[in-house]
Design a protein around this motif. Sequence first.
Motif, PDB file in Angstrom:
ATOM      1  N   LEU A 178       0.835  -1.202   0.000  1.00  0.00           N
ATOM      2  CA  LEU A 178       0.000   0.000   0.000  1.00  0.00           C
ATOM      3  C   LEU A 178       0.872   1.255   0.000  1.00  0.00           C
ATOM      4  CD1 LEU A 178      -2.783  -1.055   2.537  1.00  0.00           C
ATOM      5  CD2 LEU A 178      -3.144  -0.519   0.124  1.00  0.00           C
ATOM      6  N   ALA A 179       1.957   1.236   0.769  1.00  0.00           N
ATOM      7  CA  ALA A 179       2.866   2.388   0.816  1.00  0.00           C
ATOM      8  C   ALA A 179       3.572   2.577  -0.520  1.00  0.00           C
ATOM      9  CB  ALA A 179       3.883   2.209   1.942  1.00  0.00           C
ATOM     10  N   TRP A 180       3.992   1.473  -1.157  1.00  0.00           N
ATOM     11  CA  TRP A 180       4.649   1.584  -2.457  1.00  0.00           C
ATOM     12  C   TRP A 180       3.691   2.171  -3.488  1.00  0.00           C
ATOM     13  CZ3 TRP A 180       3.966  -0.016  -7.450  1.00  0.00           C
ATOM     14  CH2 TRP A 180       5.053   0.145  -8.311  1.00  0.00           C
ATOM     15  N   LEU A 181       2.449   1.711  -3.483  1.00  0.00           N
ATOM     16  CA  LEU A 181       1.454   2.240  -4.411  1.00  0.00           C
ATOM     17  C   LEU A 181       1.183   3.723  -4.150  1.00  0.00           C
ATOM     18  CD1 LEU A 181      -1.068  -0.742  -4.359  1.00  0.00           C
ATOM     19  CD2 LEU A 181       0.318  -0.030  -6.325  1.00  0.00           C
ATOM     20  N   THR A 182       1.157   4.117  -2.875  1.00  0.00           N
ATOM     21  CA  THR A 182       0.954   5.522  -2.527  1.00  0.00           C
ATOM     22  C   THR A 182       2.060   6.388  -3.114  1.00  0.00           C
ATOM     23  OG1 THR A 182      -0.183   4.913  -0.478  1.00  0.00           O
ATOM     24  CG2 THR A 182       0.684   7.145  -0.611  1.00  0.00           C
ATOM     25  N   LYS A 183       3.301   5.919  -2.993  1.00  0.00           N
ATOM     26  CA  LYS A 183       4.435   6.675  -3.528  1.00  0.00           C
ATOM     27  C   LYS A 183       4.388   6.700  -5.062  1.00  0.00           C
ATOM     28  CE  LYS A 183       8.751   8.426  -2.872  1.00  0.00           C
ATOM     29  NZ  LYS A 183       9.199   8.667  -4.232  1.00  0.00           N
ATOM     30  N   TYR A 184       4.164   5.553  -5.662  1.00  0.00           N
ATOM     31  CA  TYR A 184       4.174   5.433  -7.116  1.00  0.00           C
ATOM     32  C   TYR A 184       3.100   6.304  -7.757  1.00  0.00           C
ATOM     33  CZ  TYR A 184       4.311   3.127 -11.709  1.00  0.00           C
ATOM     34  OH  TYR A 184       4.416   2.863 -13.063  1.00  0.00           O
ATOM     35  N   ILE A 185       1.863   6.155  -7.303  1.00  0.00           N
ATOM     36  CA  ILE A 185       0.753   6.905  -7.894  1.00  0.00           C
ATOM     37  C   ILE A 185       0.788   8.359  -7.454  1.00  0.00           C
ATOM     38  CG2 ILE A 185      -1.761   7.029  -8.101  1.00  0.00           C
ATOM     39  CD1 ILE A 185      -1.835   4.012  -7.564  1.00  0.00           C
ATOM     40  N   GLY A 186       1.178   8.603  -6.199  1.00  0.00           N
ATOM     41  CA  GLY A 186       1.249   9.976  -5.708  1.00  0.00           C
ATOM     42  C   GLY A 186       2.250  10.821  -6.470  1.00  0.00           C
ATOM     43  N   ASP A 187       3.395  10.234  -6.837  1.00  0.00           N
ATOM     44  CA  ASP A 187       4.396  10.970  -7.611  1.00  0.00           C
ATOM     45  C   ASP A 187       3.911  11.250  -9.030  1.00  0.00           C
ATOM     46  OD1 ASP A 187       6.136  11.075  -5.492  1.00  0.00           O
ATOM     47  OD2 ASP A 187       7.370   9.390  -6.149  1.00  0.00           O
ATOM     48  N   MET A 188       3.215  10.283  -9.624  1.00  0.00           N
ATOM     49  CA  MET A 188       2.779  10.434 -11.011  1.00  0.00           C
ATOM     50  C   MET A 188       1.627  11.420 -11.169  1.00  0.00           C
ATOM     51  SD  MET A 188       2.938   6.591 -12.662  1.00  0.00           S
ATOM     52  CE  MET A 188       2.324   7.173 -14.264  1.00  0.00           C
ATOM     53  N   TYR A 189       0.629  11.337 -10.286  1.00  0.00           N
ATOM     54  CA  TYR A 189      -0.617  12.063 -10.509  1.00  0.00           C
ATOM     55  C   TYR A 189      -0.911  13.175  -9.504  1.00  0.00           C
ATOM     56  CZ  TYR A 189      -1.947   8.486 -13.902  1.00  0.00           C
ATOM     57  OH  TYR A 189      -2.000   7.649 -15.000  1.00  0.00           O
ATOM     58  N   PHE A 190      -0.276  13.139  -8.337  1.00  0.00           N
ATOM     59  CA  PHE A 190      -0.664  14.078  -7.278  1.00  0.00           C
ATOM     60  C   PHE A 190       0.497  14.942  -6.796  1.00  0.00           C
ATOM     61  CE2 PHE A 190      -3.769  10.691  -7.337  1.00  0.00           C
ATOM     62  CZ  PHE A 190      -4.974  11.368  -7.216  1.00  0.00           C
ATOM     63  N   GLU A 191       1.549  15.051  -7.606  1.00  0.00           N
ATOM     64  CA  GLU A 191       2.691  15.912  -7.285  1.00  0.00           C
ATOM     65  C   GLU A 191       3.218  15.676  -5.870  1.00  0.00           C
ATOM     66  OE1 GLU A 191       2.565  19.818  -9.747  1.00  0.00           O
ATOM     67  OE2 GLU A 191       0.608  19.650  -8.770  1.00  0.00           O
TER      68      GLU A 191
END
Length: 292
Positions: A216-229
Amino acid sequence: MRRGVGRWATAAVAAVLAATVVTGCGDGDGPTREVAVELPSEAPVDAPADGPADLPSDEPPAVAAMGGKPSAKPSPSASSKPKPKPTRTTTGPLAKPKPPTETQVPPPPPKPPASGCQPSYRGTQATRSQVKSALSDAAARTYWPTSAPDIKIPLALMKATAWQESGWQSNIVACDGGIGLMQVMPATADWMNQRFGQSYDIDAYRDNAYLGGTYLAWLTKYIGDMYFESDYRLDASLCTSELNSCLLNAVIAAYNYGHGAVAREGEPLAIPNPQYVRNVRALMTECVCLSY
């Protein structure tokens, strides 16, 4: 975890609280098949005072400072301060995502299980209090203390995901190979252990909770960097009626369907499994498991 994972589905919130089912996922092009599972008729007895026998031993240091136990002191390896985040004018996702910062990604989803397959069980079922302790510990961890110390996995999300995936049955094995509380796929567990220098045992209920929290933390970092700055808030108040409006929904969707089905280079954020997301979101506020 991932598309093809055995998971607990509900038709409505009332049905969620009354009964759960483990499902074998399809290929993402249509609705998934559901296989009913009979839950134990009696609640398990609380854990003994001396604690469970399968507590993990001393853990190796995590690569990239990820996955370590919570500490009041800064990590010795955290010599550089996190970069300040840009000031955002909106909480919604970018229409055109940035390139992913993580080049090492988990393996692809498994193939759908055979029709009519029933989940199996192995080992000893952890008690309710043991499961609660493991999920609480996983939620309390700081997974990215150096580059993203503000990434936190809400306890309600950990509890709801585990209930959706397994009904808090620590010894269940789904037809597609998903294992334990968080229905971790063996290939995904191997990848995370190798990627972050850990040695979590997928069959040990505590380690299984840590693996789920790490993913869950990896997904948060991955998607957060791509779409949520790099705005990593998993906050339901940031979500609108559109499921692709917030990071929380995207992380839930990717946990079930895989990161590649949700976050695609050059493409808008996608939610390919809306019913799964709605189920977990409902469980985060109304699941009986929240009172355990």
